[in-house]
Enzyme design. Sequence first.
Site, PDB file in Angstrom:
ATOM      1  CE  LYS A  25      -3.925  -2.299   2.422  1.00  0.00           C
ATOM      2  NZ  LYS A  25      -4.540  -2.909   3.541  1.00  0.00           N
ATOM      3  CE1 TYR A  46      -5.325  -3.887  -0.822  1.00  0.00           C
ATOM      4  CE2 TYR A  46      -6.474  -5.966  -0.813  1.00  0.00           C
ATOM      5  CZ  TYR A  46      -5.894  -4.878  -0.092  1.00  0.00           C
ATOM      6  OH  TYR A  46      -5.754  -5.078   1.288  1.00  0.00           O
ATOM      7  CE1 TYR A  54      -3.047  -1.498   7.851  1.00  0.00           C
ATOM      8  CE2 TYR A  54      -2.228  -3.280   9.465  1.00  0.00           C
ATOM      9  CZ  TYR A  54      -2.191  -2.574   8.352  1.00  0.00           C
ATOM     10  OH  TYR A  54      -1.643  -3.454   7.338  1.00  0.00           O
TER      11      TYR A  54
END
Length: 307
Positions: free
Chosen positions: A69, A191, A243
């Site tokens: 990412k 992805y 996160y």
Amino acid sequence: MTSPDYASILDEIYRDLRPHFGRGRVADYIPELANVRAEHFGMAIVTVDGHVYRSGDADLRFSIQSISKLFACTLAFQLLGDSLWDRVGREPSGNAFNSLVQLEFEAGKPRNPFINAGALVVTDVLCRRFVRAETALVEFVRRLTGEPSIDYDLRVAESELAHAERNRAMAHFMASFGNMDMPADAVIDAYCRQCAISMNCVELARAALFLANGGVSPANGEQVVDASSAKRLSALMLTCGTYDAAGDFVYRVGLPAKSGVGGGIVAVLPGEFAVCVWSPGLDPTGNSQVGQMALEWLTTRTGRSIF
Ligand code: GLN
């Protein structure tokens, strides 16, 4: 300031962490990842002036998963600049990486590019621009590392594609809000392939080094992004890269970082180095348990962090 003796510090960390190897839970919601031995441990530091320090399994490739990412976001930011933020935010989510809950309240605009929903928007941007987004990404990391043999692992990609219901739900949900340009299933396909890229610790540290070097990749001299964009991408890593554990991670480690459920974490110290650690056992937030310890010990024992 003279550089710490990174070689000895990596040796010490390896020795002292040994009793903890194998801790945490290897991700098994992607069945192919469950086959990886939890006891692996590798760590590598690559400095902006070209030194490489390694320990353990630093040369063994693993599934980079969400670390992709970071590279995908870099490419999308290169393409769109600030207009990327019309479609994805820049705030920590405070929720798990694969959470759906905020998306409805926030009208299909994900909090940041490092949670799954945000990464799917980023991949959508790449799918619109490139015939094969995952190939563009593989070529990008090959350039950043000078390693033409880097590729994605088809078995890992297919394993995730067969169990991607949650990510599919997210992509279709965002499409319903008009935040998906390409067909949701094509984006999911790209992805899962980008997440399945295999790299080792040395390669990942090398690939992230442009962030520690004002946006210039020391491997090939390429200006990947300008210095201001390198600052912005690093800031996003600091606040969102691990996160809902980002606050705790920064408290412990003090470096911008990006983790993945393959057990890798890559982090940068601007002006000095990029580091990557790999230990497949995860904590409940989906971050490598021993990997976080290793990075905490690195910044504590060297006295070097961004603070
Ligand atoms: N491919 C994984 C997923 O979408 C990546 C998650 C991660 O590494 N945190 O679930």
